[in-house]
Motif scaffolding. Sequence first.
Motif, PDB file in Angstrom:
ATOM      1  N   ILE A  23       0.851  -1.209   0.000  1.00 11.23           N
ATOM      2  CA  ILE A  23       0.000   0.000   0.000  1.00 11.23           C
ATOM      3  C   ILE A  23       0.878   1.247   0.000  1.00 11.23           C
ATOM      4  N   GLU A  24       1.919   1.224   0.832  1.00  9.28           N
ATOM      5  CA  GLU A  24       2.833   2.378   0.934  1.00  9.28           C
ATOM      6  C   GLU A  24       3.438   2.698  -0.442  1.00  9.28           C
ATOM      7  N   ARG A  25       3.916   1.661  -1.132  1.00  8.36           N
ATOM      8  CA  ARG A  25       4.571   1.883  -2.424  1.00  8.36           C
ATOM      9  C   ARG A  25       3.591   2.399  -3.469  1.00  8.36           C
ATOM     10  N   MET A  26       2.332   1.971  -3.360  1.00  9.24           N
ATOM     11  CA  MET A  26       1.327   2.414  -4.339  1.00  9.24           C
ATOM     12  C   MET A  26       0.755   3.792  -4.005  1.00  9.24           C
ATOM     13  N   ASN A  30       7.615   8.776  -2.751  1.00  5.62           N
ATOM     14  CA  ASN A  30       8.836   8.408  -2.022  1.00  5.62           C
ATOM     15  C   ASN A  30       8.468   7.543  -0.824  1.00  5.62           C
ATOM     16  N   PRO A  31       8.134   6.275  -1.102  1.00  5.42           N
ATOM     17  CA  PRO A  31       7.650   5.425  -0.002  1.00  5.42           C
ATOM     18  C   PRO A  31       8.716   5.174   1.055  1.00  5.42           C
ATOM     19  N   ILE A  36      11.605   0.697   8.107  1.00  5.00           N
ATOM     20  CA  ILE A  36      11.049   1.747   8.983  1.00  5.00           C
ATOM     21  C   ILE A  36       9.781   1.211   9.675  1.00  5.00           C
ATOM     22  N   PHE A  37       8.952   0.512   8.911  1.00  7.34           N
ATOM     23  CA  PHE A  37       7.732  -0.054   9.516  1.00  7.34           C
ATOM     24  C   PHE A  37       8.113  -1.108  10.558  1.00  7.34           C
ATOM     25  N   LYS A  38       9.129  -1.921  10.227  1.00  9.95           N
ATOM     26  CA  LYS A  38       9.583  -2.950  11.187  1.00  9.95           C
ATOM     27  C   LYS A  38      10.045  -2.289  12.476  1.00  9.95           C
ATOM     28  N   GLN A  39      10.816  -1.208  12.308  1.00 15.09           N
ATOM     29  CA  GLN A  39      11.335  -0.479  13.465  1.00 15.09           C
ATOM     30  C   GLN A  39      10.187   0.072  14.314  1.00 15.09           C
ATOM     31  N   GLU A  40       9.184   0.614  13.645  1.00 17.28           N
ATOM     32  CA  GLU A  40       8.049   1.209  14.369  1.00 17.28           C
ATOM     33  C   GLU A  40       7.381   0.177  15.282  1.00 17.28           C
ATOM     34  N   SER A  44       7.468   1.181  21.956  1.00 20.89           N
ATOM     35  CA  SER A  44       6.313   1.025  22.852  1.00 20.89           C
ATOM     36  C   SER A  44       5.255   2.095  22.596  1.00 20.89           C
ATOM     37  N   TRP A  45       5.670   3.253  22.053  1.00 20.98           N
ATOM     38  CA  TRP A  45       4.737   4.372  21.837  1.00 20.98           C
ATOM     39  C   TRP A  45       4.067   4.333  20.458  1.00 20.98           C
ATOM     40  N   SER A  46       4.470   3.359  19.643  1.00 19.33           N
ATOM     41  CA  SER A  46       4.014   3.336  18.252  1.00 19.33           C
ATOM     42  C   SER A  46       2.934   2.267  18.047  1.00 19.33           C
ATOM     43  N   ARG A  47       1.953   2.595  17.214  1.00 22.44           N
ATOM     44  CA  ARG A  47       0.871   1.632  16.907  1.00 22.44           C
ATOM     45  C   ARG A  47       0.639   1.613  15.402  1.00 22.44           C
TER      46      ARG A  47
END
Length: 160
Positions: A23-26, A30-31, A36-40, A44-47
Amino acid sequence: MTCESTGKIRAIQLSELSGVHTIERMSFPNPWPLHIFKQELTHSWSRLWGVFPAEGGAPVAFLLFWLVYDEVHILNIATHPGHRRKSLARSLLARLQEESLRVGARYLTLEVRPSNDPALKLYGELGFEVVGVRPRYYSDNGEDALGMVKPLNGASVPAR
Ligand SMILES: CC(C)(COP(=O)(O)OP(=O)(O)OC[C@H]1O[C@@H](n2cnc3c(N)ncnc32)[C@H](O)[C@@H]1OP(=O)(O)O)[C@@H](O)C(=O)NCCC(=O)NCCS
Protein backbone atom coordinates in the motif's frame (compact mmCIF):
# COMPACT_ATOMS: atom_id res chain seq x y z
CA MET A 1 -13.66 -3.61 16.01
CA THR A 2 -15.63 -4.90 13.02
CA CYS A 3 -17.37 -2.55 10.65
CA GLU A 4 -19.74 -4.27 8.22
CA SER A 5 -18.85 -2.06 5.27
CA THR A 6 -15.09 -1.79 5.80
CA GLY A 7 -13.88 -4.94 7.53
CA LYS A 8 -12.07 -5.45 10.77
CA ILE A 9 -9.72 -2.85 12.20
CA ARG A 10 -6.93 -4.42 14.23
CA ALA A 11 -3.22 -4.15 15.03
CA ILE A 12 -0.90 -5.28 12.24
CA GLN A 13 1.61 -8.03 13.01
CA LEU A 14 5.22 -8.19 11.83
CA SER A 15 4.32 -11.00 9.39
CA GLU A 16 1.73 -8.73 7.73
CA LEU A 17 4.07 -5.83 6.96
CA SER A 18 4.53 -6.78 3.29
CA GLY A 19 0.83 -5.93 2.75
CA VAL A 20 1.39 -2.56 4.43
CA HIS A 21 4.43 -1.91 2.29
CA THR A 22 2.52 -2.73 -0.90
CA ILE A 23 0.00 0.00 0.00
CA GLU A 24 2.83 2.38 0.93
CA ARG A 25 4.57 1.88 -2.42
CA MET A 26 1.33 2.41 -4.34
CA SER A 27 0.44 5.53 -2.35
CA PHE A 28 3.54 7.71 -2.12
CA PRO A 29 6.13 8.86 -4.68
CA ASN A 30 8.84 8.41 -2.02
CA PRO A 31 7.65 5.43 0.00
CA TRP A 32 9.17 4.59 3.34
CA PRO A 33 11.39 1.51 3.25
CA LEU A 34 10.06 -1.64 4.86
CA HIS A 35 12.59 -1.51 7.69
CA ILE A 36 11.05 1.75 8.98
CA PHE A 37 7.73 -0.05 9.52
CA LYS A 38 9.58 -2.95 11.19
CA GLN A 39 11.34 -0.48 13.46
CA GLU A 40 8.05 1.21 14.37
CA LEU A 41 6.63 -2.10 15.61
CA THR A 42 9.43 -2.26 18.20
CA HIS A 43 8.58 1.10 19.82
CA SER A 44 6.31 1.02 22.85
CA TRP A 45 4.74 4.37 21.84
CA SER A 46 4.01 3.34 18.25
CA ARG A 47 0.87 1.63 16.91
CA LEU A 48 0.12 0.28 13.46
CA TRP A 49 -3.46 -0.62 12.62
CA GLY A 50 -4.92 -2.07 9.47
CA VAL A 51 -8.30 -2.63 7.87
CA PHE A 52 -8.76 -6.31 7.02
CA PRO A 53 -11.79 -7.11 4.82
CA ALA A 54 -11.14 -10.87 5.18
CA GLU A 55 -9.57 -12.83 8.01
CA GLY A 56 -6.20 -14.16 6.88
CA GLY A 57 -6.04 -11.69 3.98
CA ALA A 58 -3.88 -8.62 3.48
CA PRO A 59 -4.75 -5.19 4.90
CA VAL A 60 -6.32 -2.70 2.46
CA ALA A 61 -5.59 0.40 4.54
CA PHE A 62 -3.27 1.25 7.41
CA LEU A 63 -2.72 3.89 10.06
CA LEU A 64 0.53 4.45 11.93
CA PHE A 65 0.51 6.69 15.00
CA TRP A 66 2.39 7.53 18.17
CA LEU A 67 1.01 7.94 21.67
CA VAL A 68 3.15 10.66 23.29
CA TYR A 69 1.95 12.09 26.62
CA ASP A 70 -1.29 13.96 25.87
CA GLU A 71 -0.84 13.80 22.12
CA VAL A 72 -1.68 11.20 19.50
CA HIS A 73 0.46 11.92 16.45
CA ILE A 74 -0.49 10.44 13.09
CA LEU A 75 2.65 9.52 11.14
CA ASN A 76 1.19 7.75 8.16
CA ILE A 77 -2.13 6.73 6.71
CA ALA A 78 -2.92 5.21 3.34
CA THR A 79 -5.57 3.19 1.58
CA HIS A 80 -4.83 0.78 -1.26
CA PRO A 81 -5.72 2.59 -4.52
CA GLY A 82 -8.24 -0.15 -5.39
CA HIS A 83 -10.16 0.47 -2.15
CA ARG A 84 -10.33 4.25 -1.92
CA ARG A 85 -13.48 6.32 -1.32
CA LYS A 86 -15.03 3.51 0.73
CA SER A 87 -14.61 5.32 4.05
CA LEU A 88 -11.66 3.17 5.13
CA ALA A 89 -9.44 6.10 6.16
CA ARG A 90 -12.44 7.76 7.80
CA SER A 91 -13.13 4.56 9.80
CA LEU A 92 -9.50 4.26 10.89
CA LEU A 93 -9.48 7.88 12.08
CA ALA A 94 -12.84 7.50 13.84
CA ARG A 95 -11.48 4.44 15.64
CA LEU A 96 -8.33 6.41 16.49
CA GLN A 97 -10.38 9.22 17.96
CA GLU A 98 -12.23 6.71 20.17
CA GLU A 99 -8.90 5.28 21.35
CA SER A 100 -7.46 8.77 21.91
CA LEU A 101 -10.44 9.74 24.07
CA ARG A 102 -10.13 6.46 25.97
CA VAL A 103 -6.49 7.11 26.87
CA GLY A 104 -7.21 10.75 27.77
CA ALA A 105 -5.24 12.36 24.93
CA ARG A 106 -5.85 16.08 24.39
CA TYR A 107 -4.65 16.45 20.83
CA LEU A 108 -4.62 14.54 17.57
CA THR A 109 -1.85 15.95 15.39
CA LEU A 110 -0.40 15.39 11.93
CA GLU A 111 1.56 16.95 9.08
CA VAL A 112 0.27 17.06 5.52
CA ARG A 113 1.43 18.43 2.18
CA PRO A 114 -0.52 21.51 1.07
CA SER A 115 -0.79 19.80 -2.35
CA ASN A 116 -2.54 16.70 -0.93
CA ASP A 117 -6.15 17.67 -1.63
CA PRO A 118 -7.75 14.28 -0.76
CA ALA A 119 -6.01 14.18 2.63
CA LEU A 120 -6.78 17.84 3.37
CA LYS A 121 -10.44 17.25 2.57
CA LEU A 122 -10.52 14.17 4.80
CA TYR A 123 -8.84 15.87 7.77
CA GLY A 124 -10.88 19.05 7.41
CA GLU A 125 -14.08 17.06 7.38
CA LEU A 126 -13.01 15.29 10.58
CA GLY A 127 -12.39 18.56 12.40
CA PHE A 128 -8.63 19.01 12.07
CA GLU A 129 -7.46 22.63 11.85
CA VAL A 130 -4.29 24.03 10.32
CA VAL A 131 -2.18 25.49 13.16
CA GLY A 132 1.14 26.13 11.44
CA VAL A 133 3.52 25.63 8.57
CA ARG A 134 6.84 23.78 8.67
CA PRO A 135 8.89 25.29 5.83
CA ARG A 136 10.56 22.85 3.39
CA TYR A 137 9.57 19.89 5.57
CA TYR A 138 9.51 17.29 2.77
CA SER A 139 13.01 16.50 1.56
CA ASP A 140 11.97 15.01 -1.81
CA ASN A 141 10.66 18.28 -3.29
CA GLY A 142 11.19 20.85 -0.54
CA GLU A 143 7.44 21.25 -0.05
CA ASP A 144 6.22 22.84 3.18
CA ALA A 145 4.12 20.84 5.64
CA LEU A 146 0.91 22.05 7.16
CA GLY A 147 0.64 21.16 10.84
CA MET A 148 -2.92 20.16 11.74
CA VAL A 149 -4.51 19.58 15.13
CA LYS A 150 -7.78 18.23 16.40
CA PRO A 151 -8.32 19.08 20.08
CA LEU A 152 -9.98 16.42 22.25
CA ASN A 153 -11.39 16.13 25.73
CA GLY A 154 -12.20 19.86 25.96
CA ALA A 155 -8.71 21.05 24.95
CA SER A 156 -8.43 24.21 22.88
CA VAL A 157 -6.51 24.63 19.64
CA PRO A 158 -2.92 25.65 20.52
CA ALA A 159 -2.01 29.30 19.76
CA ARG A 160 -0.31 29.78 16.40
C1 LIG B 1 -5.96 10.27 1.71
C2 LIG B 1 -6.41 8.81 1.71
C3 LIG B 1 -5.73 8.10 2.91
C4 LIG B 1 -7.94 8.73 1.88
O1 LIG B 1 -8.29 7.37 1.99
P1 LIG B 1 -9.75 6.80 1.64
O2 LIG B 1 -9.89 5.51 2.38
O3 LIG B 1 -9.94 6.78 0.18
O4 LIG B 1 -10.66 7.94 2.29
P2 LIG B 1 -12.21 7.84 2.68
O5 LIG B 1 -12.93 6.97 1.70
O6 LIG B 1 -12.32 7.47 4.11
O7 LIG B 1 -12.66 9.35 2.45
C5 LIG B 1 -13.29 10.12 3.43
C6 LIG B 1 -13.52 11.52 2.90
O8 LIG B 1 -12.26 12.15 2.60
C7 LIG B 1 -12.41 12.98 1.42
N1 LIG B 1 -11.64 12.39 0.31
C8 LIG B 1 -10.97 11.23 0.31
N2 LIG B 1 -10.37 11.04 -0.90
C9 LIG B 1 -10.69 12.10 -1.66
C10 LIG B 1 -10.38 12.49 -2.99
N3 LIG B 1 -9.59 11.72 -3.80
N4 LIG B 1 -10.86 13.66 -3.45
C11 LIG B 1 -11.62 14.45 -2.66
N5 LIG B 1 -11.98 14.13 -1.39
C12 LIG B 1 -11.49 12.97 -0.89
C13 LIG B 1 -13.88 12.94 1.07
O9 LIG B 1 -14.51 13.97 1.82
C14 LIG B 1 -14.27 11.56 1.59
O10 LIG B 1 -15.66 11.47 1.85
P3 LIG B 1 -16.65 10.98 0.66
O11 LIG B 1 -16.02 9.82 -0.02
O12 LIG B 1 -17.91 10.63 1.42
O13 LIG B 1 -16.78 12.16 -0.25
C15 LIG B 1 -6.04 8.11 0.37
O14 LIG B 1 -6.43 8.93 -0.71
C16 LIG B 1 -4.57 7.76 0.22
O15 LIG B 1 -4.13 6.68 0.63
N6 LIG B 1 -3.79 8.69 -0.37
C17 LIG B 1 -2.35 8.46 -0.58
C18 LIG B 1 -1.61 8.49 0.75
C19 LIG B 1 -1.78 9.83 1.45
O16 LIG B 1 -1.74 10.88 0.84
N7 LIG B 1 -1.94 9.75 2.80
C20 LIG B 1 -2.11 10.95 3.61
C21 LIG B 1 -0.79 11.48 4.01
S1 LIG B 1 -0.97 12.96 5.04
